[in-house]
Design a protein around this motif. Structure first.
Motif, PDB file in Angstrom:
ATOM      1  N   UNK A  53      20.972   2.783 -17.984  1.00 51.10           N
ATOM      2  CA  UNK A  53      21.527   3.907 -17.239  1.00 51.10           C
ATOM      3  C   UNK A  53      22.335   4.803 -18.165  1.00 51.10           C
ATOM      4  N   UNK A  76       2.167   9.513 -17.342  1.00 48.75           N
ATOM      5  CA  UNK A  76       2.505  10.902 -17.031  1.00 48.75           C
ATOM      6  C   UNK A  76       3.971  11.088 -16.634  1.00 48.75           C
ATOM      7  N   UNK A  94       7.238   1.508  -6.683  1.00 50.78           N
ATOM      8  CA  UNK A  94       5.872   1.733  -7.167  1.00 50.78           C
ATOM      9  C   UNK A  94       5.819   1.570  -8.685  1.00 50.78           C
ATOM     10  N   UNK A 116      16.192   7.228  -0.543  1.00 49.02           N
ATOM     11  CA  UNK A 116      15.534   8.192  -1.436  1.00 49.02           C
ATOM     12  C   UNK A 116      15.142   7.518  -2.740  1.00 49.02           C
ATOM     13  N   UNK A 121      15.028  15.278 -14.180  1.00 43.83           N
ATOM     14  CA  UNK A 121      15.686  14.758 -12.983  1.00 43.83           C
ATOM     15  C   UNK A 121      15.863  13.252 -13.078  1.00 43.83           C
ATOM     16  N   UNK A 141       0.821  -1.216   0.000  1.00 44.30           N
ATOM     17  CA  UNK A 141       0.000   0.000   0.000  1.00 44.30           C
ATOM     18  C   UNK A 141       0.853   1.264   0.000  1.00 44.30           C
ATOM     19  N   UNK A 142       1.862   1.265  -0.841  1.00 41.85           N
ATOM     20  CA  UNK A 142       2.651   2.479  -1.004  1.00 41.85           C
ATOM     21  C   UNK A 142       3.813   2.638  -0.045  1.00 41.85           C
ATOM     22  N   UNK A 163      10.938   4.013  -2.718  1.00 38.19           N
ATOM     23  CA  UNK A 163       9.533   3.638  -2.877  1.00 38.19           C
ATOM     24  C   UNK A 163       9.005   4.071  -4.245  1.00 38.19           C
ATOM     25  N   UNK A 220      16.505  -1.948 -17.732  1.00 44.33           N
ATOM     26  CA  UNK A 220      16.742  -0.560 -17.323  1.00 44.33           C
ATOM     27  C   UNK A 220      18.049  -0.098 -17.953  1.00 44.33           C
ATOM     28  N   UNK A 244      10.662  13.520 -17.103  1.00 40.05           N
ATOM     29  CA  UNK A 244      11.259  14.398 -16.104  1.00 40.05           C
ATOM     30  C   UNK A 244      12.777  14.395 -16.246  1.00 40.05           C
ATOM     31  N   UNK A 261       7.330   1.116   1.637  1.00 37.44           N
ATOM     32  CA  UNK A 261       8.371   0.149   1.306  1.00 37.44           C
ATOM     33  C   UNK A 261       8.968  -0.427   2.583  1.00 37.44           C
ATOM     34  N   UNK A 320      18.369  11.893 -15.680  1.00 40.45           N
ATOM     35  CA  UNK A 320      19.795  11.891 -15.343  1.00 40.45           C
ATOM     36  C   UNK A 320      20.204  10.601 -14.656  1.00 40.45           C
ATOM     37  N   UNK A 354      10.683   4.024  -7.026  1.00 42.98           N
ATOM     38  CA  UNK A 354      11.085   2.981  -7.970  1.00 42.98           C
ATOM     39  C   UNK A 354      10.199   1.744  -7.830  1.00 42.98           C
TER      40      UNK A 354
END
Lengths: 785, 195
Positions: free
Chosen positions: B165, B119, B104, B97, B142, B84-85, B100, B163, B140, B87, B145, B102
């Protein structure tokens, strides 16, 4: 006889009295006008009204500065279904805040550049500054650091070599994360919290001016309502909103109490005297009283607290008493000239004024700035209202020869029956006494400062909800002092550890920064335990690090250690939330704040006071609870003061008229006070400082009523004067009972009961029980049909 | 320059005539709607500073709309849960940081809830409805990067994601032995209960 001669001489100077009165009014207007010129004459800051806590001056400076920040800061959380949605709405909100001209320093916006800047600024120190847990591990359990690095590396999100190369053990990643504990995620530079299935964009904004200035309060309260309409889901809190809500409700109360009292007075005057002149003169007396209350307070304090003004509004109901007595007696003695009536009233009204002043001045003795203002406002107002009656009324009133209406005699007979009823059925008095005593047994003393500020439900509900999403809501805090930076750091560190051991979350700089010596120690520990230890070789072999990568990591680590000073660190960090904790070093030592965090639904198990150790440089500042306990002490002092006030009055009255007279007078307020305590026991079960203060007022007013019955005997005039003034006074205090502010409500309610009791008790102690009119003498009350 | 742009425009306009472009909706439509997913995973991380890829294997459990368990079994055991959101890492609330965020997104990818990613990412679909590939690029700056982009491919469920990088590092995660059920068993519910 000397007294009548002196009074006769005074009579000749009747115009002099009026002139003197005019002079006083002019002086009052001048003082009030010069006081009102200051834009901050009306203060609604609750803390300004409460007593100062007893902490050392240097500590107080730190806490005052922090309080000032708090008193202008507002916190906003704007929800959205996605971070982008929340960020968009947060930006809208911030535009609205900026457009209102009420706020500045709207933020915080932490751009990607800011974060990179912070990363670059702190990266050179990444092997010296660690999180507390990592510090501990570096010193005693280097293996744990390796284990954590592996766990981090194998997370589904993985790692990029860019980041990993610079931070092979992910120590710096954890350190930076711990620095922004609340804003785990950023979206468009806006800190995002996630709670439930929603995202909340966080904003902080400071009110632009002194948030306790009254005109800003009204604007702020209107703005709050607008925001609740425009941004219905947005949660916000902050002292300015509480202050504004308090100010607006107090203003409303002043208007209601003042206006309603005046309407009652007008109606009763018209009903009783059926003439305009007494009404107009009474209104002049009230207005003069309020004028001087304002003038004296502004002159003495330079400002007036809003709560003092709320109590002050009830002054109308008390100050009209002198006018009532004057006109009742003017009507009661149709053949006496106004000046004669005045002269006859001079001793009892003088005594009445003296007793009220005595009651109020006990408030002035309390070390409670707000109450001192109430006392000064009330005393000067009462004295001026009294002087108006004594100086101005004889000159401006006429003896019309009109007598009291016939219904006054009927009223008087009812009161006489009441007296006889009590005398005949003693068991009734006994039963009432037993009820009062048993009620008093229920009483327990308690004082909670939260009663002095009862925030509106909508603000409280938002605060509760906010507290569930973020633990940002400020509560108690510590001021930590040390003779130099090392000493300060050790003390703060100890406090933080002790708090943590008790599961109390706190914000302390020593969590994130360590002095030069410790920075060296950490670097050495990392070298010995990891980077120059076979452990690291094993780790890099396990994951398959290339030789080039390994050498790069080693070379980075072997850079010479330059300690980072605290001010330099704060500057590189550029985080206002942490910067505000630091209060610098001077020749007296170094000081910082440690903020205690707590979500609303998890109060602390260990009382914070356990950690208070002023001799170790650790001072707890818990405004709410320290003031509550201070008020408890005050209450105990006031008990003694109340007894002293009774003793003083007894002495004064004994000197004036003998002990029996004194006893008869004091019995009225004393018994009325017992009735108040008994009723409180039955109704609420607890009493506090404010109830004791109400008892002071009951002493003053109760004596008034007793004096009039003693002066005139049990006559229709006395009955009318006492019942009339009891009606106006109890109406205005009864209105305070409707107040939203708990403390005003309690005060009003207690005085209301006390006045009703005093008015009913006063005739029982009258010096000569009046003979009943023959027509009703032989009839029992229940025979009348 | 102008001619080239014109060429592009013509190509783009005519494209639908030659090939029917796959849409997100079409992919989502044919995904298995069963809410409970069990699978084995194998993740390979290819990092420039490593001489060989990092390989981890384990199992995962997904209850759509509720939680995800990422249970690593080799080279060592670890247990990551998103419930439920929130971690949790080995039973403890996790505060890393972006951790969670990632997880989600990982949960959205595994649930086939691609519209929810729309979105944050620019999404491009290719292949057939039965064997599709999605390429996602962060909108985004951010995020871009840190994460250059990702791709997901699969059939009735997502089966593999990659993924990418910025510096050429990449990781590939492959699911196997995928089992879908309609209701979670008691044990499964227990595994994704809030601690």
């Amino acid at each position: 006889m000397r007294a009548p001669d002196r009074l006769a001489g005074f009579r000749l100077n009747r115009p002099l009295g009026a002139a003197l009165w005019c002079l006083l009014i002019l002086l009052g207007i001048t003082l009030a006008a010069s006081g009102l010129r200051s834009p901050h004459w009306l203060n609604s800051n609750l803390l300004a009204m409460l007593p100062q806590d007893t902490v050392p001056a240097a500590t107080r400076q730190v806490s005052d500065r922090y309080r000032q920040t708090l008193s202008s800061t507002t916190l906003w959380l704007t929800p959205g279904d996605s971070p982008a949605d929340a960020a968009r709405r947060t930006e809208q909100l911030r535009r609205a805040l900026g457009g209102s001209a009420l706020f500045d320093e709207i933020g915080p916006t932490l751009s990607e550049q800011d974060l990179q800047q912070r990363y670059r600024a702190l990266a050179p120190y990444r092997y010296q500054l660690l999180t507390p847990t990592d510090r501990q591990a570096a010193l005693s359990q280097p293996d744990a650091l390796i284990q954590q690095a592996l766990a981090r590396l194998y997370r589904p999100s993985g790692a990029s070599s860019q980041q990993w190369q610079a931070d092979p053990l992910f120590l710096f990643e954890r350190y930076l994360a711990s620095l922004s504990r609340n804003s785990t995620a950023l979206h468009n530079g806006i800190a995002m919290l996630s709670h439930g299935d929603r995202y909340w964009g966080m904003s902080l904004a400071s009110t632009r001016h002194d948030s306790f200035a009254i005109d800003q309060q009204t604007q702020l309260d209107a703005f709050r309502r607008q925001m609740q309409q425009d941004f219905p889901d947005t949660l916000f809190t902050g002292m300015p909103f509480y202050a504004a809500a308090g100010a607006v409700s107090a203003e409303r109360e002043i208007r209601t109490v003042g206006l309603f009292s005046l309407v009652c007075i007008v109606l009763l005057f018209v009903l009783v005297f059926a003439s305009l002149r007494p009404l107009l003169l009474a209104l002049i007396s009230i207005a003069s009283g309020v004028l001087w209350g304002l003038a004296a307070s502004l002159w003495l304090f330079g400002e007036l607290h809003l709560l003092a003004l709320v109590f002050g509004a009830s002054l109308i109901g008390v100050s009209v008493d002198y006018s009532i007595h004057y006109f009742c007696h003017l009507r009661g003695q149709p053949d006496a000239a106004p000046i004669t009536v005045r002269n006859r009233l001079l001793p009892p009204l003088g005594l009445a004024l003296l007793s009220s002043v005595l009651g109020y001045s006990a408030m002035a003795w309390a070390q409670f700035p707000g109450l001192r203002q109430v006392a000064v406002f009330s005393i000067s107002g009462l004295v001026m209202a009294w002087l108006t009656v004594m100086l101005l009324f004889p000159a401006l009133s006429r003896q019309t020869g009109a007598t009291l209406s016939p219904w006054v005699a009927r009223l008087h007979r009812i009161m006489a029956h009441w007296q006889r009823l009590i005398l005949r059925f003693r068991w009734l008095a006994l039963a009432a006494g037993a009820a009062i005593v048993s009620g008093m047994l229920w009483l327990s003393a308690s004082d909670d400062v939260h009663d002095y500020q009862t925030p509106p439900a909508h603000l409280q509900a938002m605060q509760t909800q906010l507290g569930k999403i973020t633990d940002n809501a400020p509560g108690a805090y510590f001021v930590v002092h040390g003779r130099d930076i090392q000493h300060w750091w050790q003390r703060e560190q100890q406090l933080h550890d002790a708090l943590q051991a008790a599961h109390i979350d706190s914000d302390a700089l020593s969590r994130y920064w360590v002095p030069a010596q410790q920075q060296h120690t950490i670097h050495t520990a990392l070298a010995d335990g990891v980077f120059q230890h076979p452990r690291f070789t094993r780790f890099s072999d396990t994951v398959g690090m290339t030789d080039a990568a390994r050498q790069k990591v080693q070379a980075d680590f072997d850079q010479p250690v330059t300690p980072l000073s605290l001010p330099d660190w704060l500057q590189r960090l550029d985080n206002p939330a942490l910067s505000q904790l630091w209060h610098g070093c001077d020749d007296q030592g170094c000081r910082s704040l440690v903020l205690v965090r707590g979500k609303v639904d998890s109060p602390h198990e260990t009382p914070l006071a356990t950690f208070n150790a002023p001799d170790q440089g650790i001072t707890l500042i818990d405004d709410a609870s320290s003031i509550s306990s201070l008020m408890g002490t005050l209450r105990d002092h006031l008990h003694l003061l109340l007894i002293a006030a009774y003793a003083l009055s007894a002495m004064l009255l004994t000197l004036a008229r003998g002990p029996v007279f004194a006893l008869r007078l004091l019995a009225v307020p004393a018994l009325a006070s017992l009735v108040v305590l008994g009723s409180l026991g039955w109704l609420t079960g607890h009493y506090g400082l404010i109830h004791v203060l109400a008892l002071f007022l009951i002493l003053g007013i109760g004596i008034d009523y007793a004096i009039f019955y003693q002066q005139d005997g049990h006559t229709p005039t006395a009955t009318l004067a006492v019942l009339f003034s009891a009606t106006t006074t109890s109406l205005s205090f009864g209105l305070l009972g409707l107040s939203d502010t708990q403390v005003v409500h309690d005060f009003g309610f207690s005085v209301f009961i006390g006045i009703v009791a005093a008015a009913l008790l006063a005739p029982l102690f009258a010096v000569t029980p009046s003979p009943l009119p023959p027509a009703s003498e032989n009839r029992r009350p229940h025979d009348r049909h | 320059m102008k001619r080239r742009a014109l060429q592009w425009m013509v190509t783009l306009t005519l494209l639908p005539l030659f090939a029917h472009a796959l849409t997100l909706a079409e992919i989502e439509q044919q995904l298995d709607p069963a809410p409970v997913l069990n699978a084995e995973f194998r993740q390979q991380q290819h990092l420039a500073m490593l001489s060989r890829p990092l390989v981890s294997t384990g199992s995962l459990l997904l209850i759509k709309g509720h939680g995800l368990q990422w249970q690593m079994k080799a080279p060592f055991t670890s247990d990551l849960k998103l419930i439920d959101g929130t971690l949790y890492s080995n039973g403890q609330a996790d505060s890393l940081p972006g951790g969670d965020a990632f997880s989600r997104r990982l949960m959205m990818v595994l649930s086939g809830d691609f519209s929810a990613l729309d979105n944050a990412f620019e999404i491009e679909a290719s292949g057939q409805p039965e064997q599709w590939t999605l390429t996602l690029e962060p909108r985004n700056a951010t995020l871009k990067k840190v994460l250059h982009g990702l791709s997901v491919s699969g059939g009735r469920t997502p089966e593999q994601f990659r993924l990418n990088y910025p510096n050429g590092d990449y990781s590939v995660t492959t699911l196997s032995n995928i089992q879908l059920t309609d209701t979670p068993t008691d044990d499964e519910e227990q595994r994704l209960a809030r601690p």
